[in-house]
Write a protein that holds these residues in place. Sequence first.
Motif, PDB file in Angstrom:
ATOM      1  N   ALA A 118       0.838  -1.203   0.000  1.00 40.63           N
ATOM      2  CA  ALA A 118       0.000   0.000   0.000  1.00 40.63           C
ATOM      3  C   ALA A 118       0.872   1.251   0.000  1.00 40.63           C
ATOM      4  N   ALA A 119       1.985   1.225   0.746  1.00 41.29           N
ATOM      5  CA  ALA A 119       2.884   2.382   0.787  1.00 41.29           C
ATOM      6  C   ALA A 119       3.535   2.609  -0.572  1.00 41.29           C
ATOM      7  N   VAL A 120       3.977   1.545  -1.205  1.00 40.17           N
ATOM      8  CA  VAL A 120       4.599   1.673  -2.529  1.00 40.17           C
ATOM      9  C   VAL A 120       3.577   2.177  -3.542  1.00 40.17           C
ATOM     10  N   GLN A 121       2.375   1.635  -3.516  1.00 42.88           N
ATOM     11  CA  GLN A 121       1.348   2.068  -4.464  1.00 42.88           C
ATOM     12  C   GLN A 121       0.955   3.526  -4.234  1.00 42.88           C
ATOM     13  N   ALA A 122       0.848   3.931  -2.981  1.00 41.11           N
ATOM     14  CA  ALA A 122       0.520   5.329  -2.689  1.00 41.11           C
ATOM     15  C   ALA A 122       1.633   6.252  -3.161  1.00 41.11           C
ATOM     16  N   TYR A 123       2.879   5.843  -2.964  1.00 45.45           N
ATOM     17  CA  TYR A 123       4.013   6.647  -3.431  1.00 45.45           C
ATOM     18  C   TYR A 123       3.978   6.767  -4.954  1.00 45.45           C
ATOM     19  N   LEU A 124       3.710   5.673  -5.651  1.00 51.30           N
ATOM     20  CA  LEU A 124       3.662   5.722  -7.116  1.00 51.30           C
ATOM     21  C   LEU A 124       2.523   6.620  -7.599  1.00 51.30           C
TER      22      LEU A 124
ATOM     23  N   PRO B   8       1.974  27.899  -9.616  1.00 51.97           N
ATOM     24  CA  PRO B   8       2.804  26.693  -9.521  1.00 51.97           C
ATOM     25  C   PRO B   8       1.921  25.446  -9.577  1.00 51.97           C
ATOM     26  N   PRO B   9       2.480  24.320  -9.985  1.00 53.24           N
ATOM     27  CA  PRO B   9       1.693  23.075 -10.020  1.00 53.24           C
ATOM     28  C   PRO B   9       1.164  22.751  -8.626  1.00 53.24           C
ATOM     29  N   VAL B  10      -0.019  22.165  -8.589  1.00 51.21           N
ATOM     30  CA  VAL B  10      -0.661  21.828  -7.325  1.00 51.21           C
ATOM     31  C   VAL B  10      -0.840  20.320  -7.241  1.00 51.21           C
ATOM     32  N   VAL B  11      -0.440  19.759  -6.118  1.00 56.76           N
ATOM     33  CA  VAL B  11      -0.674  18.349  -5.844  1.00 56.76           C
ATOM     34  C   VAL B  11      -1.821  18.288  -4.840  1.00 56.76           C
ATOM     35  N   PRO B  12      -2.880  17.554  -5.168  1.00 54.85           N
ATOM     36  CA  PRO B  12      -4.013  17.481  -4.246  1.00 54.85           C
ATOM     37  C   PRO B  12      -3.564  16.991  -2.867  1.00 54.85           C
ATOM     38  N   PRO B  13      -3.962  17.675  -1.813  1.00 54.26           N
ATOM     39  CA  PRO B  13      -3.560  17.276  -0.465  1.00 54.26           C
ATOM     40  C   PRO B  13      -3.940  15.837  -0.122  1.00 54.26           C
ATOM     41  N   ALA B  14      -5.036  15.345  -0.678  1.00 58.35           N
ATOM     42  CA  ALA B  14      -5.462  13.973  -0.378  1.00 58.35           C
ATOM     43  C   ALA B  14      -4.443  12.948  -0.874  1.00 58.35           C
ATOM     44  N   VAL B  15      -3.811  13.226  -2.004  1.00 63.20           N
ATOM     45  CA  VAL B  15      -2.817  12.294  -2.557  1.00 63.20           C
ATOM     46  C   VAL B  15      -1.588  12.256  -1.656  1.00 63.20           C
ATOM     47  N   LEU B  16      -1.142  13.414  -1.220  1.00 64.14           N
ATOM     48  CA  LEU B  16       0.002  13.490  -0.316  1.00 64.14           C
ATOM     49  C   LEU B  16      -0.334  12.846   1.031  1.00 64.14           C
ATOM     50  N   ALA B  17      -1.512  13.109   1.554  1.00 64.79           N
ATOM     51  CA  ALA B  17      -1.927  12.528   2.839  1.00 64.79           C
ATOM     52  C   ALA B  17      -2.004  11.012   2.759  1.00 64.79           C
ATOM     53  N   GLU B  18      -2.480  10.487   1.619  1.00 65.91           N
ATOM     54  CA  GLU B  18      -2.569   9.031   1.443  1.00 65.91           C
ATOM     55  C   GLU B  18      -1.175   8.416   1.512  1.00 65.91           C
ATOM     56  N   ALA B  19      -0.212   9.026   0.843  1.00 67.68           N
ATOM     57  CA  ALA B  19       1.152   8.500   0.852  1.00 67.68           C
ATOM     58  C   ALA B  19       1.747   8.552   2.257  1.00 67.68           C
ATOM     59  N   GLU B  20       1.554   9.656   2.950  1.00 65.66           N
ATOM     60  CA  GLU B  20       2.072   9.775   4.316  1.00 65.66           C
ATOM     61  C   GLU B  20       1.441   8.742   5.242  1.00 65.66           C
TER      62      GLU B  20
ATOM     63  N   LEU C 235       2.821   5.241   4.487  1.00 64.94           N
ATOM     64  CA  LEU C 235       4.179   5.070   5.008  1.00 64.94           C
ATOM     65  C   LEU C 235       4.154   4.838   6.515  1.00 64.94           C
ATOM     66  N   GLU C 236       3.334   5.599   7.229  1.00 61.57           N
ATOM     67  CA  GLU C 236       3.227   5.424   8.678  1.00 61.57           C
ATOM     68  C   GLU C 236       2.703   4.043   9.028  1.00 61.57           C
ATOM     69  N   GLU C 237       1.672   3.588   8.340  1.00 59.23           N
ATOM     70  CA  GLU C 237       1.078   2.280   8.628  1.00 59.23           C
ATOM     71  C   GLU C 237       2.036   1.138   8.332  1.00 59.23           C
ATOM     72  N   ALA C 238       2.938   1.337   7.375  1.00 57.42           N
ATOM     73  CA  ALA C 238       3.925   0.307   7.035  1.00 57.42           C
ATOM     74  C   ALA C 238       5.168   0.400   7.906  1.00 57.42           C
ATOM     75  N   GLY C 239       5.201   1.390   8.807  1.00 52.83           N
ATOM     76  CA  GLY C 239       6.370   1.565   9.670  1.00 52.83           C
ATOM     77  C   GLY C 239       7.565   2.136   8.930  1.00 52.83           C
ATOM     78  N   LEU C 240       7.317   2.840   7.838  1.00 51.94           N
ATOM     79  CA  LEU C 240       8.404   3.373   7.013  1.00 51.94           C
ATOM     80  C   LEU C 240       8.535   4.884   7.090  1.00 51.94           C
ATOM     81  N   ALA C 241       7.677   5.548   7.842  1.00 47.95           N
ATOM     82  CA  ALA C 241       7.760   7.006   7.955  1.00 47.95           C
ATOM     83  C   ALA C 241       9.082   7.375   8.612  1.00 47.95           C
ATOM     84  N   GLY C 242       9.808   8.287   7.999  1.00 44.36           N
ATOM     85  CA  GLY C 242      11.096   8.715   8.535  1.00 44.36           C
ATOM     86  C   GLY C 242      12.235   7.783   8.198  1.00 44.36           C
ATOM     87  N   ASN C 243      11.969   6.733   7.447  1.00 39.53           N
ATOM     88  CA  ASN C 243      13.017   5.790   7.072  1.00 39.53           C
ATOM     89  C   ASN C 243      13.049   5.667   5.551  1.00 39.53           C
TER      90      ASN C 243
END
Length: 79
Positions: free
Chosen positions: A12-18, A40-52, A55-63
């Motif tokens: 899920a973390a890899v797919q969200a990042y992609l 400037p280009p805008v990235v929807p906040p929901a897409v960024l929040a999903e990735a974050e 990453l947290e749920e996979a234990g990869l946030a900050g790593n």
Amino acid sequence: MQTAVLTDRERAAVQAYLRLLHTVRAAFDVEPGPPGGGRPPVVPPAVLAEAERALEEAGLAGNEEAFFRLLHAWCPPEA
């Protein structure tokens, strides 16, 4: 070629990042308006929040090093 076996949360973390990566690329591919007049280009906040969140749920946030090793093993760059 060896591939990584991911947990559901890692996948899920890899797919969200992609999705985030594709969204950012699409935002930058948009033709800008006149010089100095475009927004400037805008990235929807929901897409960024999903990735974050993924990453947290996979234990990869900050790593980032571990995450990008995992990403490279699961989705190697095309030759």
